[in-house]
Motif scaffolding. Structure first.
Motif, PDB file in Angstrom:
ATOM      1  N   LEU A 172       2.430  -2.618  -9.152  1.00  0.00           N
ATOM      2  CA  LEU A 172       3.175  -3.569  -8.339  1.00  0.00           C
ATOM      3  C   LEU A 172       2.457  -4.908  -8.434  1.00  0.00           C
ATOM      4  O   LEU A 172       1.308  -5.037  -8.019  1.00  0.00           O
ATOM      5  CB  LEU A 172       3.234  -3.112  -6.882  1.00  0.00           C
ATOM      6  CG  LEU A 172       3.808  -4.128  -5.882  1.00  0.00           C
ATOM      7  CD1 LEU A 172       5.276  -4.408  -6.178  1.00  0.00           C
ATOM      8  CD2 LEU A 172       3.634  -3.641  -4.445  1.00  0.00           C
ATOM      9  N   LEU A 173       3.130  -5.888  -9.012  1.00  0.00           N
ATOM     10  CA  LEU A 173       2.562  -7.226  -9.142  1.00  0.00           C
ATOM     11  C   LEU A 173       3.176  -8.099  -8.057  1.00  0.00           C
ATOM     12  O   LEU A 173       4.359  -8.452  -8.126  1.00  0.00           O
ATOM     13  CB  LEU A 173       2.858  -7.803 -10.530  1.00  0.00           C
ATOM     14  CG  LEU A 173       2.341  -9.227 -10.794  1.00  0.00           C
ATOM     15  CD1 LEU A 173       0.824  -9.261 -10.672  1.00  0.00           C
ATOM     16  CD2 LEU A 173       2.773  -9.706 -12.173  1.00  0.00           C
ATOM     17  N   ALA A 174       2.399  -8.439  -7.026  1.00  0.00           N
ATOM     18  CA  ALA A 174       2.899  -9.203  -5.888  1.00  0.00           C
ATOM     19  C   ALA A 174       2.221 -10.566  -5.844  1.00  0.00           C
ATOM     20  O   ALA A 174       0.998 -10.663  -5.948  1.00  0.00           O
ATOM     21  CB  ALA A 174       2.628  -8.444  -4.591  1.00  0.00           C
TER      22      ALA A 174
ATOM     23  N   THR B 249       0.824  -1.205   0.000  1.00  0.00           N
ATOM     24  CA  THR B 249       0.000   0.000   0.000  1.00  0.00           C
ATOM     25  C   THR B 249       0.860   1.258   0.000  1.00  0.00           C
ATOM     26  O   THR B 249       0.611   2.207  -0.768  1.00  0.00           O
ATOM     27  CB  THR B 249      -0.932   0.001   1.231  1.00  0.00           C
ATOM     28  OG1 THR B 249      -1.769  -1.156   1.188  1.00  0.00           O
ATOM     29  CG2 THR B 249      -1.799   1.254   1.253  1.00  0.00           C
ATOM     30  N   ARG B 250       1.900   1.274   0.826  1.00  0.00           N
ATOM     31  CA  ARG B 250       2.772   2.446   0.898  1.00  0.00           C
ATOM     32  C   ARG B 250       3.526   2.651  -0.401  1.00  0.00           C
ATOM     33  O   ARG B 250       3.723   3.787  -0.838  1.00  0.00           O
ATOM     34  CB  ARG B 250       3.746   2.291   2.065  1.00  0.00           C
ATOM     35  CG  ARG B 250       3.065   2.353   3.427  1.00  0.00           C
ATOM     36  CD  ARG B 250       3.991   1.937   4.550  1.00  0.00           C
ATOM     37  NE  ARG B 250       3.279   1.858   5.825  1.00  0.00           N
ATOM     38  CZ  ARG B 250       3.766   1.340   6.932  1.00  0.00           C
ATOM     39  NH1 ARG B 250       5.012   0.855   6.930  1.00  0.00           N
ATOM     40  NH2 ARG B 250       3.059   1.294   8.040  1.00  0.00           N
ATOM     41  N   PHE B 251       3.949   1.556  -1.020  1.00  0.00           N
ATOM     42  CA  PHE B 251       4.666   1.669  -2.291  1.00  0.00           C
ATOM     43  C   PHE B 251       3.764   2.283  -3.357  1.00  0.00           C
ATOM     44  O   PHE B 251       4.189   3.169  -4.113  1.00  0.00           O
ATOM     45  CB  PHE B 251       5.141   0.282  -2.746  1.00  0.00           C
ATOM     46  CG  PHE B 251       5.916   0.284  -4.031  1.00  0.00           C
ATOM     47  CD1 PHE B 251       7.271   0.572  -4.047  1.00  0.00           C
ATOM     48  CD2 PHE B 251       5.291  -0.017  -5.231  1.00  0.00           C
ATOM     49  CE1 PHE B 251       7.990   0.568  -5.233  1.00  0.00           C
ATOM     50  CE2 PHE B 251       5.993  -0.021  -6.424  1.00  0.00           C
ATOM     51  CZ  PHE B 251       7.348   0.268  -6.422  1.00  0.00           C
ATOM     52  N   ARG B 252       2.521   1.839  -3.422  1.00  0.00           N
ATOM     53  CA  ARG B 252       1.589   2.375  -4.423  1.00  0.00           C
ATOM     54  C   ARG B 252       1.241   3.822  -4.138  1.00  0.00           C
ATOM     55  O   ARG B 252       1.081   4.623  -5.063  1.00  0.00           O
ATOM     56  CB  ARG B 252       0.328   1.511  -4.451  1.00  0.00           C
ATOM     57  CG  ARG B 252       0.563   0.083  -4.942  1.00  0.00           C
ATOM     58  CD  ARG B 252      -0.758  -0.678  -5.070  1.00  0.00           C
ATOM     59  NE  ARG B 252      -0.539  -2.042  -5.558  1.00  0.00           N
ATOM     60  CZ  ARG B 252      -0.662  -3.125  -4.809  1.00  0.00           C
ATOM     61  NH1 ARG B 252      -0.989  -3.008  -3.527  1.00  0.00           N
ATOM     62  NH2 ARG B 252      -0.467  -4.327  -5.318  1.00  0.00           N
ATOM     63  N   ASP B 253       1.122   4.175  -2.854  1.00  0.00           N
ATOM     64  CA  ASP B 253       0.710   5.527  -2.489  1.00  0.00           C
ATOM     65  C   ASP B 253       1.843   6.543  -2.614  1.00  0.00           C
ATOM     66  O   ASP B 253       1.600   7.714  -2.928  1.00  0.00           O
ATOM     67  CB  ASP B 253       0.176   5.554  -1.052  1.00  0.00           C
ATOM     68  CG  ASP B 253      -1.151   4.822  -0.904  1.00  0.00           C
ATOM     69  OD1 ASP B 253      -1.779   4.535  -1.942  1.00  0.00           O
ATOM     70  OD2 ASP B 253      -1.547   4.529   0.247  1.00  0.00           O
ATOM     71  N   ARG B 254       3.081   6.103  -2.347  1.00  0.00           N
ATOM     72  CA  ARG B 254       4.190   7.047  -2.251  1.00  0.00           C
ATOM     73  C   ARG B 254       5.033   7.160  -3.517  1.00  0.00           C
ATOM     74  O   ARG B 254       5.820   8.102  -3.638  1.00  0.00           O
ATOM     75  CB  ARG B 254       5.118   6.644  -1.105  1.00  0.00           C
ATOM     76  CG  ARG B 254       4.481   6.698   0.270  1.00  0.00           C
ATOM     77  CD  ARG B 254       5.511   6.285   1.310  1.00  0.00           C
ATOM     78  NE  ARG B 254       4.940   6.115   2.637  1.00  0.00           N
ATOM     79  CZ  ARG B 254       5.622   5.692   3.678  1.00  0.00           C
ATOM     80  NH1 ARG B 254       6.917   5.411   3.552  1.00  0.00           N
ATOM     81  NH2 ARG B 254       5.037   5.548   4.855  1.00  0.00           N
ATOM     82  N   THR B 255       4.925   6.206  -4.418  1.00  0.00           N
ATOM     83  CA  THR B 255       5.800   6.222  -5.583  1.00  0.00           C
ATOM     84  C   THR B 255       4.989   6.286  -6.876  1.00  0.00           C
ATOM     85  O   THR B 255       3.775   6.079  -6.874  1.00  0.00           O
ATOM     86  CB  THR B 255       6.704   4.978  -5.621  1.00  0.00           C
ATOM     87  OG1 THR B 255       5.912   3.817  -5.935  1.00  0.00           O
ATOM     88  CG2 THR B 255       7.395   4.765  -4.287  1.00  0.00           C
ATOM     89  N   ALA B 256       5.696   6.546  -7.948  1.00  0.00           N
ATOM     90  CA  ALA B 256       5.044   6.615  -9.262  1.00  0.00           C
ATOM     91  C   ALA B 256       5.711   5.633 -10.221  1.00  0.00           C
ATOM     92  O   ALA B 256       5.937   5.942 -11.395  1.00  0.00           O
ATOM     93  CB  ALA B 256       5.131   8.038  -9.806  1.00  0.00           C
TER      94      ALA B 256
END
Length: 218
Positions: A28-30, A17-24
């Motif tokens: 993200l395929l997890a 969630t933080r990666f999607r919210d904070r970066t462009a």
């Protein structure tokens, strides 16, 4: 797009969630995997959140250790041993051990699954990383800390050195607790000449301020 494979027994959803919210960096395929290192080796993943030790992780890879897993023991729900908060080898003397972390520390997740099925049938115990037991355990199973001489396992982020990227570095930073306001790069060190010039500039600025104050008092 960043492709990340995370090992069973980890719960990294907050990092996603933080990666999607904070970066462009895009999507993200997890994927949850019993063997994320295999996906890294096959180029199906760019980054692996995996359990160490693993002899396949060589010097070709960057490794960032995040935390250690406590050893745990799985017990039948109706076992009297569940009355204890922690168990030692003496507590389980005479019990059938369906599976235990081996001396090399490598965790065989399919074998753990199978062993837990036996424990759920009210037969014996199983020793493995407690976070893994917590994720895989059925309702018929309780788990406790185990104080025996069991190798400690470590959860780490692993990626191929040749495939390093801004997206990977940003995810690693988030997993390590970096806040949105913190910088990933350390301030560059200045040379002796740069330090001297900076000192001269501060002195010159200080002198100019003093002259300004004197002129105002006149």
């Amino acid at each position: 797009m960043l492709r990340l494979s995370f090992v069973t027994g980890t719960e990294p959803g907050k990092w996603f969630t933080r990666f999607r919210d904070r970066t462009a960096h895009g999507q993200l395929l997890a994927t949850d995997s019993e063997d994320p290192v295999a996906e890294l080796l096959d180029a199906r993943a760019d980054l692996a959140l995996t359990r160490l030790p693993d002899p396949r992780v060589t010097d070709e890879y960057h490794v960032v250790e995040l935390y250690r897993e406590a050893p745990g023991i799985a017990l039948p729900k109706d076992s009297e041993l569940t009355l204890l908060d922690r168990l030692s080898p003496a507590d389980i003397e005479g019990e059938i051990i369906n599976w235990s972390t081996p001396p090399d520390g490598r965790i065989d997740i399919p074998a753990v699954r199978t062993g837990l099925q036996v424990v759920a049938a009210n037969v014996g115990v199983l020793i493995a990383p407690r976070p893994l037991i917590r994720v895989l355990a059925r309702k018929q199973i309780e788990h406790r800390d185990f104080l025996g001489d069991v190798p400690v396992t470590t959860i780490a982020l692993v990626w191929r050195r040749a495939d390093d990227s801004e997206a990977i570095q940003d995810f690693v930073g988030i997993a390590k607790g970096r806040t949105p306001n913190s910088s990933r790069q350390a301030a560059p060190k200045r040379t002796a000449r740069e330090k001297t010039l900076a000192k001269q500039q501060r002195r010159a600025a200080g002198g100019a301020d003093e002259r300004t104050r004197r002129s105002r008092r006149r």
